[in-house]
Design an enzyme around this catalytic site. Structure first.
Site: not given
Ligand code: PLP
Length: 387
Positions: A123, A210, A239
């Site tokens: 994701f 990420d 986050k």
């Molecule tokens: C939450 C998340 C995103 C997206 O972040 P947003 O602030 O919602 O755009 C991308 N990568 C990972 C691994 C995430 O957990």
């Protein structure tokens, strides 16, 4: 717009790991607003720093130098060993920056159609490019045409990449989560990141991590890659970075540093004084209060307690995690458990249909973790007994 299946509850205020709804009912927060509120709620250092900064300056734009942004860049560089930082306002934007950087890196090498390797069950966000990079059809369906330039491989197996990539001279990087969050708290073998690093070194690809969910002390290290002994070329954060004040970051080092020049990328809000002070305070409190070691130890306690108490439960497939990023996989869909838990005053999440996800605040105390176990175990047992 009707973009969320919201639970029928609104919170009024919070303190530490506790939240209160409008009717005065109290809830134990084992989710941290999806790995955001690492310092819990109403943390005195954070609220003070934010109010004081709001009185001085909230925003000036990136047309000028921003002192707080420079301080935060230095701090992040120090903690990660990376060299450069670009600030934005969310995770998806941080990954957009990383994707643009990787493409520009490719173009500079004469690769006209740069391709990034991504994984199944990943994701990376909800913008058009990041949903194209995401390995979940539900996120993409209806939004085609997807952005080109991604090829997908299974997660956790570096051996599949070489055969896939052999005839592709267009590859510029590998984008992966060190631990998959939305995909179900998938923890790869410790050899995985070193193997990806070796592939990237051999082929001149960028290793793009990420760490939007796994970063900022969540796994018992500042960043999850630090458990592996290898370093990324690009890393994205969001986050937990600002404790709820929106901020994202894309960091680069080595061959990835110096790729962007003025005019290549930008953001109006990105890295404004308020967001940067929230992030600086978050990092300072984590360090001052020893929250990294705490996350590691509390995570071990929770994982052991869950494993011991759910050992004999037939419907529990696996219990896995790292630090305070924990998943309990059941043999059946269990989204209903979120509502059951809410009724018992407990905030949890279910991801990937059948994985109970716990992302408690880093400040959760031992007694509070015991309380979490005490509330959660009976819920799971009852759910499984009902078939
Ligand atoms: C939450 C998340 C995103 C997206 O972040 P947003 O602030 O919602 O755009 C991308 N990568 C990972 C691994 C995430 O957990």
């Amino acid at each position: 717009m009707n973009t969320y299946a919201r639970l029928p509850i609104a919170f009024d205020h919070g303190k530490g790991v506790w939240l209160w709804d409008k009717d005065g009912n109290r809830y134990l927060d084992a989710l941290s607003g999806i790995a955001v509120n690492g310092l819990g709620h109403d943390h005195p250092d954070l609220t003070r720093a934010i109010s004081e900064q709001a009185k001085r300056l909230i925003h000036t734009s990136n047309l000028y130098r921003v002192t707080e942004q420079e301080m935060l860049s230095e701090r992040l560089a120090e903690l990660s060993g990376m060299q450069e930082v670009f600030f934005c306002n969310s995770g998806a934007e941080a990954n957009e920056a990383a994707i643009k950087l990787a493409r520009l890196y490719g173009h500079r090498k004469g690769i006209t159609s740069p391709t990034i390797i991504v994984t199944e069950k990943s994701f990376h966000g909800r913008t058009i490019a990041t949903l194209s990079a995401t390995g979940n059809r539900k996120v993409q369906a209806g939004f085609e045409p997807l952005v080109a330039g991604f090829i997908r491989v299974p997660y956790g197996n570096a051996d599949v990449i070489q055969p896939t990539a052999e005839h592709l001279s267009s590859i510029v990087g590998i984008l992966v989560e060190p631990i998959q969050g939305e995909g179900g708290i998938n923890v790869p073998h410790p050899d995985y990141l070193p193997a990806l690093r070796a592939l990237c070194d051999t082929h001149g690809w960028l290793l793009i991590l990420d760490e939007i969910q796994s970063g900022i002390a969540r796994t018992g290290n500042w960043f999850a890659y630090q458990h592996s002994g290898v370093r990324p070329d690009v890393m994205t954060l969001a986050k937990g970075l600002g404790s709820g004040v929106p901020i994202g970051a894309c960091l680069a080092s080595g061959v990835a540093a110096g790729v962007f020049g003025p005019g290549n990328h930008g953001s109006t809000f990105g890295g404004n004084p308020l967001a940067c002070v929230a992030a600086l305070t978050t990092l300072n409190v984590i360090e001052r209060d020893g929250l990294i070691t705490h996350a590691k130890q509390l995570g071990e306690f929770l994982l052991t307690a869950l494993s011991t108490q759910l050992r004999d439960q037939k419907g529990v497939t696996t219990i896995r995690g790292h630090g305070l990023m924990i998943g309990i996989e059941l043999d059946r869909p269990c989204t209903r458990l979120v509502m059951d838990a809410l009724e018992q005053g407990l905030l949890i999440n279910v991801t990937s249909d059948n994985v109970i996800r716990l992302l408690p605040p880093l400040v959760m105390k031992h007694e509070e973790a015991e309380e979490l176990i005490k509330r959660l175990i009976p819920l799971i047992k009852r759910f499984l007994a009902e078939g």
